[in-house]
Design a protein around this motif. Structure first.
Motif, PDB file in Angstrom:
ATOM      1  N   GLY A 183       0.806  -1.212   0.000  1.00  0.00           N
ATOM      2  CA  GLY A 183       0.000   0.000   0.000  1.00  0.00           C
ATOM      3  C   GLY A 183       0.838   1.259   0.000  1.00  0.00           C
ATOM      4  N   SER A 184       1.883   1.287   0.830  1.00  0.00           N
ATOM      5  CA  SER A 184       2.753   2.459   0.908  1.00  0.00           C
ATOM      6  C   SER A 184       3.493   2.692  -0.399  1.00  0.00           C
ATOM      7  N   LEU A 185       3.960   1.618  -1.025  1.00  0.00           N
ATOM      8  CA  LEU A 185       4.679   1.733  -2.292  1.00  0.00           C
ATOM      9  C   LEU A 185       3.779   2.337  -3.365  1.00  0.00           C
ATOM     10  N   LEU A 186       2.575   1.790  -3.516  1.00  0.00           N
ATOM     11  CA  LEU A 186       1.648   2.300  -4.524  1.00  0.00           C
ATOM     12  C   LEU A 186       1.269   3.753  -4.232  1.00  0.00           C
ATOM     13  N   PHE A 187       1.001   4.034  -2.961  1.00  0.00           N
ATOM     14  CA  PHE A 187       0.586   5.392  -2.592  1.00  0.00           C
ATOM     15  C   PHE A 187       1.682   6.404  -2.894  1.00  0.00           C
ATOM     16  N   VAL A 245      -5.148   6.646 -10.007  1.00  0.00           N
ATOM     17  CA  VAL A 245      -5.607   5.277  -9.757  1.00  0.00           C
ATOM     18  C   VAL A 245      -4.583   4.506  -8.940  1.00  0.00           C
ATOM     19  N   VAL A 246      -3.293   4.707  -9.249  1.00  0.00           N
ATOM     20  CA  VAL A 246      -2.230   4.061  -8.472  1.00  0.00           C
ATOM     21  C   VAL A 246      -2.293   4.523  -7.014  1.00  0.00           C
ATOM     22  N   THR A 247      -2.454   5.830  -6.821  1.00  0.00           N
ATOM     23  CA  THR A 247      -2.573   6.368  -5.461  1.00  0.00           C
ATOM     24  C   THR A 247      -3.800   5.820  -4.761  1.00  0.00           C
ATOM     25  N   GLY A 257      -3.256   2.245  -3.580  1.00  0.00           N
ATOM     26  CA  GLY A 257      -2.435   2.227  -2.367  1.00  0.00           C
ATOM     27  C   GLY A 257      -3.205   2.693  -1.153  1.00  0.00           C
ATOM     28  N   MET A 258      -3.974   3.761  -1.313  1.00  0.00           N
ATOM     29  CA  MET A 258      -4.741   4.299  -0.188  1.00  0.00           C
ATOM     30  C   MET A 258      -5.833   3.323   0.240  1.00  0.00           C
ATOM     31  N   PHE A 259      -6.421   2.620  -0.715  1.00  0.00           N
ATOM     32  CA  PHE A 259      -7.452   1.632  -0.387  1.00  0.00           C
ATOM     33  C   PHE A 259      -6.866   0.488   0.444  1.00  0.00           C
ATOM     34  N   ILE A 260      -5.688   0.010   0.049  1.00  0.00           N
ATOM     35  CA  ILE A 260      -5.028  -1.077   0.780  1.00  0.00           C
ATOM     36  C   ILE A 260      -4.688  -0.627   2.199  1.00  0.00           C
ATOM     37  N   SER A 312      -5.648   5.438  16.552  1.00  0.00           N
ATOM     38  CA  SER A 312      -6.501   6.380  17.266  1.00  0.00           C
ATOM     39  C   SER A 312      -7.701   6.725  16.387  1.00  0.00           C
ATOM     40  N   THR A 313      -8.669   7.419  16.966  1.00  0.00           N
ATOM     41  CA  THR A 313      -9.834   7.844  16.193  1.00  0.00           C
ATOM     42  C   THR A 313      -9.416   8.756  15.051  1.00  0.00           C
ATOM     43  N   SER A 314      -8.444   9.639  15.311  1.00  0.00           N
ATOM     44  CA  SER A 314      -7.980  10.548  14.262  1.00  0.00           C
ATOM     45  C   SER A 314      -7.319   9.788  13.114  1.00  0.00           C
ATOM     46  N   ASP A 315      -6.639   8.670  13.424  1.00  0.00           N
ATOM     47  CA  ASP A 315      -6.025   7.851  12.383  1.00  0.00           C
ATOM     48  C   ASP A 315      -7.088   7.305  11.429  1.00  0.00           C
ATOM     49  N   LEU A 316      -8.166   6.808  11.993  1.00  0.00           N
ATOM     50  CA  LEU A 316      -9.239   6.225  11.195  1.00  0.00           C
ATOM     51  C   LEU A 316      -9.924   7.292  10.352  1.00  0.00           C
ATOM     52  N   ILE A 317     -10.130   8.462  10.950  1.00  0.00           N
ATOM     53  CA  ILE A 317     -10.779   9.557  10.219  1.00  0.00           C
ATOM     54  C   ILE A 317      -9.888  10.038   9.074  1.00  0.00           C
ATOM     55  N   VAL A 318      -8.597  10.202   9.357  1.00  0.00           N
ATOM     56  CA  VAL A 318      -7.662  10.681   8.336  1.00  0.00           C
ATOM     57  C   VAL A 318      -7.569   9.693   7.179  1.00  0.00           C
ATOM     58  N   ASN A 319      -7.452   8.413   7.484  1.00  0.00           N
ATOM     59  CA  ASN A 319      -7.389   7.405   6.431  1.00  0.00           C
ATOM     60  C   ASN A 319      -8.633   7.444   5.553  1.00  0.00           C
ATOM     61  N   SER A 320      -9.794   7.520   6.202  1.00  0.00           N
ATOM     62  CA  SER A 320     -11.058   7.541   5.463  1.00  0.00           C
ATOM     63  C   SER A 320     -11.171   8.790   4.600  1.00  0.00           C
TER      64      SER A 320
END
Length: 230
Positions: A49-53, A98-100, A103-106, A122-130
């Motif tokens: 995921g990090s590589l693609l992102f 699409v590549v990004t 990666g972000m989806f993974i 943390s809650t902020s981690d989940l919110i930021v990812n989403s």
């Protein structure tokens, strides 16, 4: 009034929070200035995921900087026609988008579906990812779908001019009136993530590993068992 708030007040508030928030956190929470890596819990999905992102996000950022900051008259002056630019922005930007997105989806799926990784989050981690996943998705959708559904729309005649008007402190919300909704959602969510940035793990983007070599302190954490025996 709504347009004035969305395209003048809100962006400036987000930029101010971004700047002041970073200064405040750096001065008062340097110990929390970390990415809090979960690599030791799960490595394979994180690596893919990090590589693609990161492969995708760098060209995407450069494309945004060029598209928003360079007037179309300048690209015409060096021989790049509007059609040539449009095709490069849509399909080149769409590809790296699409590549990004992949990666972000993974990375997001990993954070939500892996029990141990989620427990560390943390809650902020989940919110930021989403929110990042949404920003990338709506950006790709705008590039590949909205641009084709609205062939007469050119963001360099509206969004880019509006953005540059913000930078020179002569904001004109009128440029955003005819902008398609997906583009508006992409922009507003982008400013929102900038406002959240100083208060999340995203601050680690500004950290250089070499900084650790110059630190005058080392943190040791004593395990509860050893502390009890002492």
């Amino acid at each position: 009034m709504t347009n004035q708030f969305l395209w003048v007040i809100f962006p400036y508030v987000c930029i101010a929070v971004f700047i002041v928030g970073h200064i405040f956190r750096y001065r008062h929470d340097q110990f929390g200035w970390t990415a809090k890596s979960s690599e030791f819990i799960e490595k394979k999905q994180l690596m893919i995921g990090s590589l693609l992102f990161h492969v995708g996000i760098i060209p995407v950022i450069l494309g945004h900087v060029a598209g928003l900051g360079i007037p179309k008259e300048w690209t015409r002056a060096i021989g790049i026609s509007d059609h040539m630019y449009h095709m490069g922005a849509v399909w080149g930007g769409g590809f790296f988008g699409v590549v990004t997105l992949a990666g972000m989806f993974i990375l997001t799926a990993r954070r939500f579906s892996n029990k141990n990784v989620r427990k560390l989050s943390s809650t902020s981690d989940l919110i930021v990812n989403s929110l990042l996943l949404f920003i990338v998705f709506i950006g790709v959708y705008s590039s590949l779908v909205t641009n084709n559904v609205n062939p007469g729309f050119d963001y360099r005649d509206s969004i880019s001019v509006w953005f540059r008007s913000l930078l020179i402190f002569r904001p004109d919300a009128g440029y955003m009136a005819s902008v398609p909704l997906p583009f508006k959602m992409h922009i507003l969510s982008g400013f929102l993530i900038f406002a959240m940035w100083p208060f999340t793990r995203l601050v680690h983007v500004w950290s250089v590993p070499l900084n650790y070599a110059g630190r005058s302190y080392i943190l040791y954490r004593r395990s509860p068992a050893k502390a009890t025996r002492r």
